[in-house]
Design a protein around this motif. Structure first.
Motif, PDB file in Angstrom:
ATOM      1  N   ALA A 111      48.559 -11.379 -36.676  1.00  0.00           N
ATOM      2  CA  ALA A 111      48.851 -10.321 -35.711  1.00  0.00           C
ATOM      3  C   ALA A 111      47.653 -10.071 -34.797  1.00  0.00           C
ATOM      4  O   ALA A 111      47.815  -9.849 -33.596  1.00  0.00           O
ATOM      5  CB  ALA A 111      49.250  -9.032 -36.435  1.00  0.00           C
ATOM      6  N   ILE A 112      46.446 -10.134 -35.352  1.00  0.00           N
ATOM      7  CA  ILE A 112      45.242  -9.953 -34.543  1.00  0.00           C
ATOM      8  C   ILE A 112      45.134 -11.082 -33.525  1.00  0.00           C
ATOM      9  O   ILE A 112      44.853 -10.855 -32.348  1.00  0.00           O
ATOM     10  CB  ILE A 112      43.976  -9.877 -35.439  1.00  0.00           C
ATOM     11  CG1 ILE A 112      43.980  -8.546 -36.209  1.00  0.00           C
ATOM     12  CG2 ILE A 112      42.706 -10.024 -34.607  1.00  0.00           C
ATOM     13  CD1 ILE A 112      42.902  -8.431 -37.265  1.00  0.00           C
ATOM     14  N   GLY A 116      45.576 -10.659 -29.468  1.00  0.00           N
ATOM     15  CA  GLY A 116      44.280 -10.813 -28.811  1.00  0.00           C
ATOM     16  C   GLY A 116      43.373  -9.623 -29.066  1.00  0.00           C
ATOM     17  O   GLY A 116      42.480  -9.334 -28.261  1.00  0.00           O
ATOM     18  N   ALA A 117      43.565  -8.934 -30.170  1.00  0.00           N
ATOM     19  CA  ALA A 117      42.780  -7.742 -30.499  1.00  0.00           C
ATOM     20  C   ALA A 117      41.328  -8.126 -30.779  1.00  0.00           C
ATOM     21  O   ALA A 117      41.056  -9.137 -31.428  1.00  0.00           O
ATOM     22  CB  ALA A 117      43.382  -7.045 -31.710  1.00  0.00           C
ATOM     23  N   GLU A 118      40.427  -7.288 -30.270  1.00  0.00           N
ATOM     24  CA  GLU A 118      39.002  -7.569 -30.443  1.00  0.00           C
ATOM     25  C   GLU A 118      38.241  -6.413 -31.062  1.00  0.00           C
ATOM     26  O   GLU A 118      37.155  -6.612 -31.593  1.00  0.00           O
ATOM     27  CB  GLU A 118      38.379  -7.927 -29.086  1.00  0.00           C
ATOM     28  CG  GLU A 118      38.970  -9.190 -28.488  1.00  0.00           C
ATOM     29  CD  GLU A 118      38.438  -9.457 -27.087  1.00  0.00           C
ATOM     30  OE1 GLU A 118      37.585  -8.685 -26.604  1.00  0.00           O
ATOM     31  OE2 GLU A 118      38.884 -10.446 -26.490  1.00  0.00           O
ATOM     32  N   SER A 119      38.767  -5.198 -30.957  1.00  0.00           N
ATOM     33  CA  SER A 119      38.046  -4.042 -31.483  1.00  0.00           C
ATOM     34  C   SER A 119      39.034  -3.023 -32.055  1.00  0.00           C
ATOM     35  O   SER A 119      40.238  -3.208 -31.984  1.00  0.00           O
ATOM     36  CB  SER A 119      37.220  -3.388 -30.369  1.00  0.00           C
ATOM     37  OG  SER A 119      38.089  -2.786 -29.425  1.00  0.00           O
ATOM     38  N   ILE A 120      38.461  -1.962 -32.593  1.00  0.00           N
ATOM     39  CA  ILE A 120      39.273  -0.887 -33.182  1.00  0.00           C
ATOM     40  C   ILE A 120      40.240  -0.302 -32.142  1.00  0.00           C
ATOM     41  O   ILE A 120      41.319   0.149 -32.487  1.00  0.00           O
ATOM     42  CB  ILE A 120      38.351   0.230 -33.730  1.00  0.00           C
ATOM     43  CG1 ILE A 120      37.485  -0.291 -34.871  1.00  0.00           C
ATOM     44  CG2 ILE A 120      39.152   1.432 -34.207  1.00  0.00           C
ATOM     45  CD1 ILE A 120      38.217  -0.570 -36.158  1.00  0.00           C
ATOM     46  N   ARG A 121      39.872  -0.362 -30.887  1.00  0.00           N
ATOM     47  CA  ARG A 121      40.748   0.176 -29.832  1.00  0.00           C
ATOM     48  C   ARG A 121      42.096  -0.540 -29.787  1.00  0.00           C
ATOM     49  O   ARG A 121      43.078   0.010 -29.313  1.00  0.00           O
ATOM     50  CB  ARG A 121      40.080   0.027 -28.465  1.00  0.00           C
ATOM     51  CG  ARG A 121      38.900   0.917 -28.283  1.00  0.00           C
ATOM     52  CD  ARG A 121      38.344   0.741 -26.906  1.00  0.00           C
ATOM     53  NE  ARG A 121      37.097   1.457 -26.788  1.00  0.00           N
ATOM     54  CZ  ARG A 121      36.343   1.433 -25.721  1.00  0.00           C
ATOM     55  NH1 ARG A 121      36.698   0.713 -24.675  1.00  0.00           N
ATOM     56  NH2 ARG A 121      35.227   2.111 -25.690  1.00  0.00           N
ATOM     57  N   ASP A 122      42.128  -1.775 -30.251  1.00  0.00           N
ATOM     58  CA  ASP A 122      43.350  -2.581 -30.231  1.00  0.00           C
ATOM     59  C   ASP A 122      44.167  -2.435 -31.509  1.00  0.00           C
ATOM     60  O   ASP A 122      45.153  -3.140 -31.701  1.00  0.00           O
ATOM     61  CB  ASP A 122      43.001  -4.056 -30.016  1.00  0.00           C
ATOM     62  CG  ASP A 122      42.268  -4.290 -28.714  1.00  0.00           C
ATOM     63  OD1 ASP A 122      42.639  -3.649 -27.714  1.00  0.00           O
ATOM     64  OD2 ASP A 122      41.337  -5.114 -28.691  1.00  0.00           O
ATOM     65  N   LEU A 151      39.025  -5.684 -37.794  1.00  0.00           N
ATOM     66  CA  LEU A 151      38.700  -5.527 -36.374  1.00  0.00           C
ATOM     67  C   LEU A 151      37.270  -5.050 -36.149  1.00  0.00           C
ATOM     68  O   LEU A 151      36.677  -5.362 -35.125  1.00  0.00           O
ATOM     69  CB  LEU A 151      39.668  -4.530 -35.710  1.00  0.00           C
ATOM     70  CG  LEU A 151      41.074  -5.014 -35.479  1.00  0.00           C
ATOM     71  CD1 LEU A 151      41.934  -3.878 -34.917  1.00  0.00           C
ATOM     72  CD2 LEU A 151      41.109  -6.197 -34.528  1.00  0.00           C
ATOM     73  N   GLY A 152      36.756  -4.279 -37.063  1.00  0.00           N
ATOM     74  CA  GLY A 152      35.439  -3.714 -36.813  1.00  0.00           C
ATOM     75  C   GLY A 152      34.543  -4.022 -37.931  1.00  0.00           C
ATOM     76  O   GLY A 152      33.439  -4.026 -38.112  1.00  0.00           O
TER      77      GLY A 152
END
Length: 152
Positions: A111-112, A116-122, A151-152
């Motif tokens: 899922a990440i 394209g998630a890179e940080s906690i914001r995503d 993520l973090g």
């Protein structure tokens, strides 16, 4: 076969076989589905609850019964805790197989990558993707911290 149809078939079988406890639980499921049907129609939808809605209802019912069983055990009411556990078994018959820890980790990683998630914001994007694909197959309360740590 749709989930709603499976519940209905189970209800009829329980009636034929005179399984009172099972019948009671299946009637609760049917009532919850009908409540959701009414709520979705009030919102303007033409059809009733979808399979995803039914999975969500079943998951919520299982969680409620787990909490009740725990409370009954703490209060020394073991017969009531056992009744709640029996209801959980009936509910779980209609839920998909739960993913194990390894499968959950893999699903989170996929899922990440997909979002394209890179940080906690995503994190919201990742949780949304997981809920869309794995509703009823994992406990999202415990998945949230795992997503956060990856993520973090």
């Amino acid at each position: 076969m749709q989930l709603r149809d499976r519940v209905s078939a189970g209800l009829k079988d329980a009636m034929r076989n005179k399984q009172a406890d099972r019948l009671s639980t299946l009637r609760l499921i049917t009532a919850a589905i009908k409540d959701r049907d009414i709520a979705t129609r009030a919102e303007g939808a033409t059809e009733g609850a979808t399979d995803a809605d039914v999975l969500q209802i079943l998951g919520k019912m299982v969680k409620q019964r787990q909490e009740s069983a725990r409370a009954y055990e703490e209060g020394g009411r073991l017969e009531l805790a056992e009744k709640e556990r029996n209801e959980i078994l009936v509910l779980e018959e209609f839920l998909p197989r739960q993913l194990d820890e390894e499968e959950v980790e893999k699903a989170i990683a996929e899922a990440i990558a997909a979002t394209g998630a890179e940080s906690i914001r995503d994190m919201g994007k990742v949780m949304g993707a997981l809920k869309a694909k794995y509703t009823g197959q994992m406990d999202f309360g415990s998945v949230g911290p795992q997503v956060k740590s990856q993520l973090g």
